[in-house]
Motif scaffolding. Structure first.
Motif, PDB file in Angstrom:
ATOM      1  N   UNK A   1      31.832 107.828 -87.782  1.00 52.00           N
ATOM      2  CA  UNK A   1      31.777 106.381 -87.898  1.00 52.00           C
ATOM      3  C   UNK A   1      32.134 105.695 -86.587  1.00 52.00           C
ATOM      4  N   UNK A   2      33.157 106.241 -85.913  1.00 50.26           N
ATOM      5  CA  UNK A   2      33.583 105.649 -84.662  1.00 50.26           C
ATOM      6  C   UNK A   2      32.483 105.752 -83.619  1.00 50.26           C
ATOM      7  N   UNK A   3      31.854 106.933 -83.538  1.00 52.14           N
ATOM      8  CA  UNK A   3      30.785 107.112 -82.575  1.00 52.14           C
ATOM      9  C   UNK A   3      29.662 106.126 -82.858  1.00 52.14           C
ATOM     10  N   UNK A   4      29.391 105.903 -84.133  1.00 54.42           N
ATOM     11  CA  UNK A   4      28.300 105.009 -84.489  1.00 54.42           C
ATOM     12  C   UNK A   4      28.596 103.575 -84.089  1.00 54.42           C
ATOM     13  N   UNK A   5      29.871 103.151 -84.217  1.00 53.67           N
ATOM     14  CA  UNK A   5      30.174 101.757 -83.924  1.00 53.67           C
ATOM     15  C   UNK A   5      30.525 101.550 -82.459  1.00 53.67           C
TER      16      UNK A   5
ATOM     17  N   UNK B   1      41.872 106.206 -88.227  1.00 53.93           N
ATOM     18  CA  UNK B   1      41.683 105.002 -89.036  1.00 53.93           C
ATOM     19  C   UNK B   1      41.846 103.754 -88.175  1.00 53.93           C
ATOM     20  N   UNK B   2      42.825 103.787 -87.278  1.00 51.01           N
ATOM     21  CA  UNK B   2      43.053 102.640 -86.398  1.00 51.01           C
ATOM     22  C   UNK B   2      41.886 102.419 -85.444  1.00 51.01           C
ATOM     23  N   UNK B   3      41.250 103.504 -85.012  1.00 50.75           N
ATOM     24  CA  UNK B   3      40.126 103.324 -84.082  1.00 50.75           C
ATOM     25  C   UNK B   3      38.937 102.650 -84.760  1.00 50.75           C
ATOM     26  N   UNK B   4      38.783 102.846 -86.052  1.00 50.59           N
ATOM     27  CA  UNK B   4      37.671 102.205 -86.760  1.00 50.59           C
ATOM     28  C   UNK B   4      38.011 100.790 -87.192  1.00 50.59           C
ATOM     29  N   UNK B   5      39.261 100.547 -87.547  1.00 48.67           N
ATOM     30  CA  UNK B   5      39.653  99.231 -88.055  1.00 48.67           C
ATOM     31  C   UNK B   5      40.064  98.267 -86.952  1.00 48.67           C
TER      32      UNK B   5
ATOM     33  N   UNK C   1      40.122 114.352 -75.558  1.00 47.97           N
ATOM     34  CA  UNK C   1      38.690 114.136 -75.405  1.00 47.97           C
ATOM     35  C   UNK C   1      38.065 113.567 -76.672  1.00 47.97           C
ATOM     36  N   UNK C   2      38.526 114.018 -77.842  1.00 45.96           N
ATOM     37  CA  UNK C   2      37.989 113.496 -79.096  1.00 45.96           C
ATOM     38  C   UNK C   2      38.285 112.011 -79.246  1.00 45.96           C
ATOM     39  N   UNK C   3      39.522 111.609 -78.959  1.00 46.31           N
ATOM     40  CA  UNK C   3      39.868 110.200 -79.076  1.00 46.31           C
ATOM     41  C   UNK C   3      39.244 109.379 -77.962  1.00 46.31           C
ATOM     42  N   UNK C   4      39.050 109.989 -76.808  1.00 43.33           N
ATOM     43  CA  UNK C   4      38.348 109.319 -75.715  1.00 43.33           C
ATOM     44  C   UNK C   4      36.932 108.945 -76.143  1.00 43.33           C
ATOM     45  N   UNK C   5      36.300 109.832 -76.909  1.00 45.65           N
ATOM     46  CA  UNK C   5      34.920 109.602 -77.332  1.00 45.65           C
ATOM     47  C   UNK C   5      34.775 108.420 -78.283  1.00 45.65           C
ATOM     48  N   UNK C   6      35.878 108.011 -78.933  1.00 41.39           N
ATOM     49  CA  UNK C   6      35.797 106.849 -79.824  1.00 41.39           C
ATOM     50  C   UNK C   6      35.656 105.547 -79.060  1.00 41.39           C
ATOM     51  N   UNK C   7      36.038 105.541 -77.785  1.00 43.34           N
ATOM     52  CA  UNK C   7      35.984 104.310 -77.004  1.00 43.34           C
ATOM     53  C   UNK C   7      37.122 103.355 -77.289  1.00 43.34           C
ATOM     54  N   UNK C   8      38.113 103.779 -78.079  1.00 45.63           N
ATOM     55  CA  UNK C   8      39.183 102.874 -78.493  1.00 45.63           C
ATOM     56  C   UNK C   8      40.367 102.848 -77.536  1.00 45.63           C
TER      57      UNK C   8
ATOM     58  N   UNK D   1      47.089 103.970 -74.685  1.00 42.07           N
ATOM     59  CA  UNK D   1      47.126 102.536 -74.982  1.00 42.07           C
ATOM     60  C   UNK D   1      45.824 102.155 -75.670  1.00 42.07           C
ATOM     61  N   UNK D   2      45.918 101.433 -76.784  1.00 43.27           N
ATOM     62  CA  UNK D   2      44.711 100.925 -77.425  1.00 43.27           C
ATOM     63  C   UNK D   2      44.132  99.791 -76.580  1.00 43.27           C
ATOM     64  N   UNK D   3      42.814  99.846 -76.363  1.00 44.72           N
ATOM     65  CA  UNK D   3      42.156  98.840 -75.536  1.00 44.72           C
ATOM     66  C   UNK D   3      42.305  97.436 -76.119  1.00 44.72           C
ATOM     67  N   UNK D   4      42.400  97.334 -77.442  1.00 48.66           N
ATOM     68  CA  UNK D   4      42.470  96.006 -78.048  1.00 48.66           C
ATOM     69  C   UNK D   4      43.904  95.529 -78.243  1.00 48.66           C
ATOM     70  N   UNK D   5      44.836  96.099 -77.481  1.00 56.29           N
ATOM     71  CA  UNK D   5      46.223  95.648 -77.514  1.00 56.29           C
ATOM     72  C   UNK D   5      46.303  94.156 -77.197  1.00 56.29           C
ATOM     73  N   UNK D   6      47.240  93.474 -77.852  1.00 58.89           N
ATOM     74  CA  UNK D   6      47.490  92.065 -77.545  1.00 58.89           C
ATOM     75  C   UNK D   6      48.593  91.912 -76.514  1.00 58.89           C
ATOM     76  N   UNK D   7      48.974  93.008 -75.883  1.00 60.21           N
ATOM     77  CA  UNK D   7      49.935  92.962 -74.782  1.00 60.21           C
ATOM     78  C   UNK D   7      49.610  94.093 -73.811  1.00 60.21           C
TER      79      UNK D   7
END
Length: 438
Positions: free
Chosen positions: A19-23, A89-93, A108-115, A325-331
């Protein structure tokens, strides 16, 4: 990395990664900001003997960071049984923490999510530069040729821990250096309700770490050079069978260990129920369970023959924890400051001392604190005879599918069912079929 429970996680992992790869990423906002400059959320992995131990280790350091920066860090210590699926779950939501610990084998797996925030030259410069970190730790931060998805935090290696009194009582003067010696010693040490070696047979991640090393020692790998799964070669089948045979044929591991998944083998070793333990940086864990440092010795994990080194003499995976670090961090600015704080020389000494791990920061690693005999074995292994698990996008599926296959084979061994080359190959074939098609 440490341990995850993946018996039920395999299918979730595959579906979430698909799902992550798709989005195309895990950010629901399209990018991070500095909208909340005074707070950070941090998911820490369970490194100590319990979550409560981790809180006692971490909270004083988080308070120190708040005093220095004015940023309050809200920490949650997440058990290894939940961590990977929580992250996925956090990478998709898009509803994840600002900063999180990840097992370095997942990079590498989490890198592939782009998150996750890529650690390019600019971001590394904000924390003192990439060259502060040792090469072996950087080798498990993401796919080759891409900016790392995380920064090394704790480095670990597997070692053989052995009970000195039990060895002396059995007339054994030195720890085993080869697997044949381990089996022979293990048989002498087994009996009267005690066993030669402990294992976590129901823990897929522990399973994959060990069979990965066995495969390397058999001159095999679980992936081809171009990243395709190759789980059924003669070498990998022999590697998995050799590990299971420690229980099924050699009888040096108790059948009950097939159900272990939550550090029970560490507790058994600390209580004198097992004479040997194969574990990552276990000293702090053993101390917390009342085992004195002088009650056990530490030696390199055995090899097939000769001494540990490169190639077929690899005797550990490059274990460790990375900080992401999550890219969509608010800090984002605060998250970067926190990474800099956690990887500073001072904090590296404090945290890695608490967890009996090795600092992946060069200057901290050379500190006298980490020049103990126990750490010498771990540092030497990381420098000379450890290999990184495959840094491919499908790595987390690989861990869960192979680790679960090994779990099933341990269950067979514990139940007295025959574990043959054919049955091992059949389980590995099933695992390979669960991998995404290329």
């Amino acid at each position: 990395m440490r341990r995850i429970r993946a018996a039920a996680a395999g299918a979730v992992t595959v579906s979430l990664l698909t799902a992550v790869t798709a989005c195309g990423g895990g950010s629901s906002t399209g990018g991070g900001s500095n909208d909340s400059p005074k707070t950070l959320t941090y998911w820490a992995s369970n490194q100590g003997a319990s979550i409560e131990v981790d809180k006692k280790v971490l909270q004083p350091e988080l308070d120190k960071f708040e005093k220095q920066s004015g940023i309050k860090v809200k920490v949650e210590v997440v058990p290894w049984s939940d961590l990977l699926n929580r992250i996925l779950t956090a990478t998709t939501s898009g509803q994840g923490p600002d900063v999180l610990n990840i097992g370095n084998t997942w990079s590498a797996s989490l890198q592939a999510t782009g998150a996750l925030l890529p650690w390019d030259a600019s971001n590394f410069a904000k924390i003192g530069g990439k060259d502060r970190f040792v090469d072996s730790a950087l080798g498990s931060t993401g796919a080759q040729g891409k900016d790392p998805a995380a920064v090394p935090l704790y480095s670990m290696a597997y070692a053989l821990y052995y009970n000195k009194k039990m060895f002396a009582d059995a007339g054994l003067a030195t720890p085993p250096a080869t697997w044949d010696e381990l089996v022979a010693d293990g048989k002498k040490l087994s009996g009267g309700g005690k066993w030669g070696l402990g294992a976590e047979g129901s823990n897929p991640s522990e399973n994959i770490h060990h069979v990965f090393v066995f495969a390397k020692q058999h001159g095999a790998d679980f992936f081809t050079a171009d990243g395709k799964p190759d789980f059924t070669s003669d070498g990998t089948v022999a590697a998995v069978k050799q590990y299971i045979d420690l229980m099924a044929k050699d009888k040096v591991i108790a059948p009950g260990n097939a159900e272990y998944a939550q550090n029970q083998s560490v507790s058994d070793f600390a209580k004198g129920k097992n004479a040997m333990l194969l574990w990552q940086s276990a000293s702090a864990n053993l101390k917390s369970q009342g085992m004195s440092d002088d009650a056990y010795g530490i030696a390199p994990v055995p090899v097939q023959s000769g001494t540990p080194g490169t190639g077929t003499h690899v005797n550990s995976m490059v274990a460790g924890i990375n900080l992401a670090v999550f890219k969509n961090s608010h800090n984002l600015d605060g998250a970067t400051k926190f990474v800099k704080f956690m990887t500073s020389d001072a904090e590296q000494k404090i945290l890695n001392t608490a967890y009996s791990s090795i600092p992946p920061v060069k200057t901290a690693q050379t500190d006298a604190t980490f020049n103990t005999p126990a750490n010498a074995v771990l540092k030497d292994t990381l420098a000379k005879s450890a290999a990184a698990l495959p840094q491919v996008a499908d790595e987390s599926q690989f861990e869960t599918t192979i680790g679960t296959a090994v779990k099933a084979l341990f269950a067979d061994a514990a139940a007295g069912r025959a574990v043959t080359t054919e049955s091992v190959k059949a389980e590995l074939e099933k695992a390979q079929q669960q991998m995404p098609a290329k």
